[in-house]
Design an enzyme around this catalytic site. Structure first.
Site, PDB file in Angstrom:
ATOM      1  N   ASP A   1      24.752  40.827  14.754  1.00 37.06           N
ATOM      2  CA  ASP A   1      25.676  40.547  15.872  1.00 37.06           C
ATOM      3  C   ASP A   1      25.425  39.142  16.401  1.00 37.06           C
ATOM      4  O   ASP A   1      24.392  38.537  16.087  1.00 37.06           O
ATOM      5  CB  ASP A   1      25.441  41.593  16.988  1.00 37.06           C
ATOM      6  CG  ASP A   1      26.672  41.836  17.853  1.00 37.06           C
ATOM      7  OD1 ASP A   1      27.103  40.899  18.542  1.00 37.06           O
ATOM      8  OD2 ASP A   1      27.211  42.963  17.847  1.00 37.06           O
TER       9      ASP A   1
ATOM     10  N   VAL B   1      30.258  36.665  12.230  1.00 33.71           N
ATOM     11  CA  VAL B   1      30.984  37.079  11.018  1.00 33.71           C
ATOM     12  C   VAL B   1      31.937  36.006  10.489  1.00 33.71           C
ATOM     13  O   VAL B   1      32.391  36.084   9.356  1.00 33.71           O
ATOM     14  CB  VAL B   1      31.774  38.405  11.224  1.00 33.71           C
ATOM     15  CG1 VAL B   1      30.831  39.572  11.408  1.00 33.71           C
ATOM     16  CG2 VAL B   1      32.780  38.293  12.362  1.00 33.71           C
TER      17      VAL B   1
ATOM     18  N   ASN C   1      32.397  45.959  11.142  1.00 36.09           N
ATOM     19  CA  ASN C   1      32.808  46.574  12.410  1.00 36.09           C
ATOM     20  C   ASN C   1      33.126  45.544  13.493  1.00 36.09           C
ATOM     21  O   ASN C   1      33.939  45.810  14.375  1.00 36.09           O
ATOM     22  CB  ASN C   1      31.670  47.509  12.864  1.00 36.09           C
ATOM     23  CG  ASN C   1      31.800  47.931  14.310  1.00 36.09           C
ATOM     24  OD1 ASN C   1      32.646  48.747  14.652  1.00 36.09           O
ATOM     25  ND2 ASN C   1      30.969  47.365  15.174  1.00 36.09           N
TER      26      ASN C   1
ATOM     27  N   TYR D   1      46.393  41.666  17.508  1.00 40.29           N
ATOM     28  CA  TYR D   1      45.375  42.651  17.097  1.00 40.29           C
ATOM     29  C   TYR D   1      45.937  43.582  16.015  1.00 40.29           C
ATOM     30  O   TYR D   1      45.290  43.830  14.998  1.00 40.29           O
ATOM     31  CB  TYR D   1      44.934  43.434  18.333  1.00 40.29           C
ATOM     32  CG  TYR D   1      43.852  44.460  18.094  1.00 40.29           C
ATOM     33  CD1 TYR D   1      42.523  44.071  17.960  1.00 40.29           C
ATOM     34  CD2 TYR D   1      44.147  45.825  18.035  1.00 40.29           C
ATOM     35  CE1 TYR D   1      41.518  45.020  17.760  1.00 40.29           C
ATOM     36  CE2 TYR D   1      43.158  46.768  17.847  1.00 40.29           C
ATOM     37  CZ  TYR D   1      41.846  46.363  17.710  1.00 40.29           C
ATOM     38  OH  TYR D   1      40.861  47.302  17.511  1.00 40.29           O
TER      39      TYR D   1
ATOM     40  N   LYS E   1      44.505  44.013  12.236  1.00 42.85           N
ATOM     41  CA  LYS E   1      43.969  45.290  11.749  1.00 42.85           C
ATOM     42  C   LYS E   1      44.799  45.815  10.569  1.00 42.85           C
ATOM     43  O   LYS E   1      44.278  46.525   9.703  1.00 42.85           O
ATOM     44  CB  LYS E   1      43.919  46.305  12.890  1.00 42.85           C
ATOM     45  CG  LYS E   1      42.867  45.960  13.951  1.00 42.85           C
ATOM     46  CD  LYS E   1      41.465  45.932  13.367  1.00 42.85           C
ATOM     47  CE  LYS E   1      40.380  45.775  14.400  1.00 42.85           C
ATOM     48  NZ  LYS E   1      39.028  45.880  13.828  1.00 42.85           N
TER      49      LYS E   1
HETATM   50  N1  LIG Z   1      37.065  50.916  21.214  1.00 45.26           N
HETATM   51  C1  LIG Z   1      38.266  51.216  20.721  1.00 45.26           C
HETATM   52  O1  LIG Z   1      39.091  51.832  21.392  1.00 45.26           O
HETATM   53  C2  LIG Z   1      38.621  50.844  19.313  1.00 45.26           C
HETATM   54  C3  LIG Z   1      39.802  51.400  18.786  1.00 45.26           C
HETATM   55  C4  LIG Z   1      40.160  51.079  17.480  1.00 45.26           C
HETATM   56  C5  LIG Z   1      39.363  50.229  16.733  1.00 45.26           C
HETATM   57  N2  LIG Z   1      38.231  49.710  17.292  1.00 45.26           N
HETATM   58  C6  LIG Z   1      37.430  48.822  16.452  1.00 45.26           C
HETATM   59  O2  LIG Z   1      36.094  49.276  16.419  1.00 45.26           O
HETATM   60  C7  LIG Z   1      35.209  48.172  16.247  1.00 45.26           C
HETATM   61  C8  LIG Z   1      34.134  48.179  17.316  1.00 45.26           C
HETATM   62  O3  LIG Z   1      34.758  48.053  18.578  1.00 45.26           O
HETATM   63  P1  LIG Z   1      34.016  48.360  19.962  1.00 45.26           P
HETATM   64  O4  LIG Z   1      34.937  49.197  20.753  1.00 45.26           O
HETATM   65  O5  LIG Z   1      32.626  48.827  19.734  1.00 45.26           O
HETATM   66  O6  LIG Z   1      34.025  46.884  20.597  1.00 45.26           O
HETATM   67  P2  LIG Z   1      32.932  46.119  21.485  1.00 45.26           P
HETATM   68  O7  LIG Z   1      33.637  44.931  22.034  1.00 45.26           O
HETATM   69  O8  LIG Z   1      32.275  47.055  22.432  1.00 45.26           O
HETATM   70  O9  LIG Z   1      31.850  45.668  20.401  1.00 45.26           O
HETATM   71  C9  LIG Z   1      32.177  44.708  19.439  1.00 45.26           C
HETATM   72  C10 LIG Z   1      30.906  44.084  18.910  1.00 45.26           C
HETATM   73  O10 LIG Z   1      31.285  43.062  17.987  1.00 45.26           O
HETATM   74  C11 LIG Z   1      30.507  41.912  18.259  1.00 45.26           C
HETATM   75  N3  LIG Z   1      31.197  40.686  17.802  1.00 45.26           N
HETATM   76  C12 LIG Z   1      32.318  40.123  18.305  1.00 45.26           C
HETATM   77  N4  LIG Z   1      32.593  38.985  17.663  1.00 45.26           N
HETATM   78  C13 LIG Z   1      31.626  38.836  16.718  1.00 45.26           C
HETATM   79  C14 LIG Z   1      31.368  37.853  15.722  1.00 45.26           C
HETATM   80  N5  LIG Z   1      32.134  36.760  15.586  1.00 45.26           N
HETATM   81  N6  LIG Z   1      30.305  38.030  14.914  1.00 45.26           N
HETATM   82  C15 LIG Z   1      29.500  39.118  15.051  1.00 45.26           C
HETATM   83  N7  LIG Z   1      29.688  40.061  15.978  1.00 45.26           N
HETATM   84  C16 LIG Z   1      30.740  39.916  16.807  1.00 45.26           C
HETATM   85  C17 LIG Z   1      30.317  41.930  19.765  1.00 45.26           C
HETATM   86  O11 LIG Z   1      29.249  41.087  20.159  1.00 45.26           O
HETATM   87  C18 LIG Z   1      30.058  43.413  20.010  1.00 45.26           C
HETATM   88  O12 LIG Z   1      28.704  43.752  19.862  1.00 45.26           O
HETATM   89  C19 LIG Z   1      36.101  46.937  16.243  1.00 45.26           C
HETATM   90  O13 LIG Z   1      36.432  46.604  14.909  1.00 45.26           O
HETATM   91  C20 LIG Z   1      37.331  47.404  16.968  1.00 45.26           C
HETATM   92  O14 LIG Z   1      38.470  46.632  16.673  1.00 45.26           O
HETATM   93  C21 LIG Z   1      37.845  49.994  18.552  1.00 45.26           C
END
Ligand SMILES: NC(=O)c1ccc[n+]([C@@H]2O[C@H](COP(=O)([O-])OP(=O)(O)OC[C@H]3O[C@@H](n4cnc5c(N)ncnc54)[C@H](O)[C@@H]3O)[C@@H](O)[C@H]2O)c1
Length: 264
Positions: A39, A63, A89, A158, A162
């Site tokens: 991360d 990433v 992720n 977004y 996705k």
């Molecule tokens: N929470 C939801 O409702 C939801 C719904 C559908 C999909 N998702 C997907 O699930 C995944 C996780 O989401 P979440 O809810 O835990 O989000 P979050 O924002 O709580 O966590 C995201 C993590 O990604 C890290 N991150 C962001 N940019 C980065 C980079 N350039 N390099 C490395 N790390 C990076 C952040 O520091 C964080 O730790 C994502 O792909 C998100 O799109 C989430």
């Protein structure tokens, strides 16, 4: 052998300092895997890795930087002896009507959510394929979204990103299958989960005037999921299955873990 166990496997999870990624890390570790927490959030990432004791390792990974990916995978292989699972992720969410979304916001969303996943897929394949630095095949799990399967108000950038992850996954599955690399590639499509990202989405709907209050935003999202809101653990369980040998005949699929959101 219990095909639902992950003993002997090494998994790198991008964006796992917090949120869904952190739940995936704990869940895969509970199944016997060694975990690389990767991360940009160094403090939270180290804390999440520390909870896993000797089975967890933090590496700084942005990433969007190819050199970070090369270093992270090399560190995983050196530290734990190989790499079997890469979960792409990490992502960011941009809430904006398309008519107001700047090109900068759009490109930033694509840079993290699509280019970041592309780099993760590329370097996972290089490491896992026969002759790679790990060379024993594996499973790549890309986290897309329910918003990668259908349109959503205020989430144009977004949704597009996705949707890109969805088809990048299928193309990677075809390559790895046709070239006999022993690597499976699948995507997971979560519904709304109240992580920092999920809560931000609800707040942004109110900020943009798309829904009057946070309470109404939450009620609308609960209603959109046929069996209520899910937990981070629910998404982690899907990742666990696709990472395990129990899914050894599954590649190129899109697994919705969304409480029925897409079905409705
Ligand atoms: N929470 C939801 O409702 C939801 C719904 C559908 C999909 N998702 C997907 O699930 C995944 C996780 O989401 P979440 O809810 O835990 O989000 P979050 O924002 O709580 O966590 C995201 C993590 O990604 C890290 N991150 C962001 N940019 C980065 C980079 N350039 N390099 C490395 N790390 C990076 C952040 O520091 C964080 O730790 C994502 O792909 C998100 O799109 C989430």
């Amino acid at each position: 052998m219990n095909e639902f166990r992950l003993d002997g496997k090494v998994a790198l999870i991008s964006g796992s300092a917090r949120g869904l990624g952190a739940a995936m890390a704990e869940t895969l570790a509970a199944g016997g895997a060694k975990i690389v927490i990767a991360d940009i959030l160094d403090k939270e990432g180290k804390e999440t890795a520390a909870k896993l004791g000797a089975n967890g390792l933090f590496v700084h990974l942005d990433v969007t930087k190819e050199s970070d990916w090369e270093a992270a995978i090399e560190t995983a292989v050196k530290h734990f002896g190989g790499i079997d699972v890469v979960v792409n992720n990490a992502a960011i969410e941009t809430t904006s009507l398309l008519e107001n979304c700047t090109l900068e916001e759009f490109n930033k969303t694509f840079n993290v959510n699509v280019s970041g996943v592309f780099l993760g897929v590329k370097h996972a394949i290089r490491a896992m394929k026969p002759g790679g630095i790990s060379g024993r095949g594996g499973s790549i799990v890309n986290i897309s979204s329910a918003a990668g399967l259908k349109g959503a108000l205020g989430l144009g950038a977004y949704c597009a990103s996705k949707g890109g992850v969805r088809l990048l996954t299928k193309a990677a599955a075809v390559e790895c299958g046709r070239l006999n690399y022993g690597i499976r590639v699948n995507s997971i499509h979560p519904g709304l989960i109240k992580t920092e990202m999920g809560v931000k989405t609800l707040n942004d709907y109110v900020r943009l005037g798309l829904i009057p209050t946070e309470e109404e935003a939450e009620a609308a999202f609960i209603n959109a999921h046929l069996i209520g809101l899910g937990r981070p653990q629910d998404i982690a369980n899907g990742v666990y299955f696709l990472a395990s040998n129990a899914a050894q005949w599954i590649t190129g699929i899109e697994l919705s873990v969304d409480g029925g959101y897409i079905a409705a």
